[in-house]
Design an enzyme around this catalytic site. Structure first.
Site, short mmCIF file in Angstrom:
data_model
loop_
_atom_site.label_atom_id
_atom_site.label_comp_id
_atom_site.label_asym_id
_atom_site.label_seq_id
_atom_site.Cartn_x
_atom_site.Cartn_y
_atom_site.Cartn_z
CE1 TYR A 74 -4.57 -35.67 8.36
CE2 TYR A 74 -6.96 -36.35 7.35
CZ TYR A 74 -5.67 -36.54 8.19
OH TYR A 74 -5.24 -37.68 8.54
CE LYS A 84 -2.13 -37.35 6.33
NZ LYS A 84 -1.16 -37.76 7.10
N1 LIG Z 1 -5.87 -41.29 13.66
C1 LIG Z 1 -6.64 -41.27 12.71
O1 LIG Z 1 -7.85 -41.65 12.73
C2 LIG Z 1 -5.96 -41.12 11.33
C3 LIG Z 1 -6.57 -41.62 10.35
C4 LIG Z 1 -5.90 -41.25 9.05
C5 LIG Z 1 -4.75 -41.00 8.73
N2 LIG Z 1 -3.99 -40.55 10.11
C6 LIG Z 1 -2.47 -40.31 10.13
O2 LIG Z 1 -1.82 -40.99 10.77
C7 LIG Z 1 -0.80 -40.48 11.30
C8 LIG Z 1 -0.50 -40.51 12.82
O3 LIG Z 1 -1.65 -40.06 13.22
P1 LIG Z 1 -2.14 -40.15 15.06
O4 LIG Z 1 -3.79 -40.31 15.07
O5 LIG Z 1 -1.33 -41.27 15.58
O6 LIG Z 1 -1.78 -38.90 15.43
P2 LIG Z 1 -1.21 -38.35 16.90
O7 LIG Z 1 -1.46 -36.86 17.07
O8 LIG Z 1 -1.62 -39.24 17.98
O9 LIG Z 1 0.39 -38.58 17.02
C9 LIG Z 1 1.15 -37.52 15.57
C10 LIG Z 1 2.54 -37.55 16.32
O10 LIG Z 1 3.10 -36.85 15.34
C11 LIG Z 1 3.96 -35.73 16.01
N3 LIG Z 1 4.25 -34.48 15.31
C12 LIG Z 1 3.36 -33.74 14.78
N4 LIG Z 1 3.96 -32.89 14.15
C13 LIG Z 1 5.29 -32.96 14.16
C14 LIG Z 1 6.50 -32.40 13.65
N5 LIG Z 1 6.28 -31.30 13.05
N6 LIG Z 1 7.65 -32.90 14.04
C15 LIG Z 1 7.68 -34.16 14.67
N7 LIG Z 1 6.67 -34.69 15.27
C16 LIG Z 1 5.35 -34.23 14.69
C17 LIG Z 1 3.14 -35.46 17.13
O11 LIG Z 1 4.07 -34.97 18.17
C18 LIG Z 1 2.60 -36.96 17.58
O12 LIG Z 1 3.38 -37.59 18.38
C19 LIG Z 1 -0.90 -38.87 10.86
O13 LIG Z 1 -0.17 -38.61 9.54
C20 LIG Z 1 -2.34 -38.68 10.41
O14 LIG Z 1 -2.76 -37.79 9.54
C21 LIG Z 1 -4.57 -40.90 11.28
#
Ligand SMILES: NC(=O)c1ccc[n+]([C@@H]2O[C@H](COP(=O)([O-])OP(=O)(O)OC[C@H]3O[C@@H](n4cnc5c(N)ncnc54)[C@H](O)[C@@H]3O)[C@@H](O)[C@H]2O)c1
Length: 257
Positions: free
Chosen positions: A152, A156
């Site tokens: 990760y 990132k």
């Molecule tokens: N939630 C947090 O605390 C957090 C913190 C820092 C960064 N992020 C980043 O934010 C982004 C969204 O995270 P989130 O928490 O909303 O996650 P989530 O799991 O709720 O949503 C991610 C979405 O991406 C889709 N996805 C995953 N792989 C895919 C693929 N190969 N093709 C198409 N769609 C795909 C999933 O189906 C899902 O709908 C990510 O990049 C994550 O790393 C999240």
């Protein structure tokens, strides 16, 4: 007829991506939402239906080599233009390098890193000069190391590098490229650890000067800002949106040095 501005949002079926899609739609933008999960993508479409911006979903795996072409073509076909690409889809789990299999590593690189390159390469063919932009969703994992989060943190951090380099190469065309580094945001990705692991919450929330988890709208608002002309002099930047977690290393009273 002049079409409204259009955003392409990956990972639009859940969490942060869904909130970003809703924000753009509320602001009157057309949205092409891309995700693996067709049913949940349809729900995002329903959630945007009260707003003025139109929504179309494309159910595809962004690691599929044809996905970028399909997605950008769908934006142009449905909405006549593409103004902003939001590379949001991503995966996460906590493992050290020693515990990570080749398959896990390859998947992380494909979803979190290669898709950002390929989606950006395709979008850059149509993003308008002087107004087009890309916003990449990185993480605070690109700013600090996180325990046992090798794939990760690595992927990132690459997103931040790609953001800088795309800004360097496409800035001369007036296309801005920025990233957001969210802190701990309550979404399906983090819900289980938040609900079942008080130490996880203490680690992520207590060091914030005003202790609370982030909300998906905290990130959606920042993405919208970076895509707008309000941010016209911001380029190649990674905006940390974490309540001060990384900046302050805040300690509760009683833990002073
Ligand atoms: N939630 C947090 O605390 C957090 C913190 C820092 C960064 N992020 C980043 O934010 C982004 C969204 O995270 P989130 O928490 O909303 O996650 P989530 O799991 O709720 O949503 C991610 C979405 O991406 C889709 N996805 C995953 N792989 C895919 C693929 N190969 N093709 C198409 N769609 C795909 C999933 O189906 C899902 O709908 C990510 O990049 C994550 O790393 C999240």
């Amino acid at each position: 007829m002049k079409h409204p501005a259009c955003a392409l949002v990956t990972g639009a079926a859940s969490g942060i991506g869904r909130a970003i899609a809703i924000k753009f739609s509320r602001e009157g933008w057309s949205v092409l939402g891309v995700d693996l999960n067709a049913d949940a993508l349809e729900e995002t479409g329903q959630l945007t239906s009260g707003y003025s911006g139109a929504f179309e979903g494309l159910a595809v795996d962004i690691t599929d080599k044809t996905a970028p072409d399909q997605a950008v073509a769908a934006a142009i076909e449905n909405f006549g233009r593409l103004d902003c690409l939001v590379n949001n889809a991503g995966i996460g789990f906590a493992k050290s390098a020693g515990d990570t299999t080749d398959e896990e590593w390859d998947r992380f690189i494909a979803v979190n890193q290669t898709s950002v390159f390929r989606m950006s390469r395709e979008a850059l063919k149509v993003l308008p000069e002087n107004t087009g932009s890309i916003v990449n969703i990185a993480s605070i994992a690109a700013v600090v190391g996180l325990s046992e989060s090798f794939s990760y943190v690595t992927t990132k951090t690459a997103v931040v590098g790609m953001t800088r380099q795309l800004a360097t190469d496409y800035g001369p065309r007036g296309i801005r490229v920025n990233a957001i580094a969210p802190g701990q945001i309550e979404t399906p990705l983090t819900a289980e650890r938040i609900a079942g692991n008080p130490r996880f919450v203490a680690f992520n929330v207590d060091p914030i000067p005003f202790p609370r988890l982030g909300h998906v709208d905290d990130i959606a608002n920042a993405v919208y800002f970076l895509s707008s002309d309000q941010a016209s002099y911001i380029n190649g930047h990674t905006l940390v949106v974490d309540g001060g977690w990384t900046a302050t290393n805040f300690s509760r009273r009683g833990y002073e040095m």
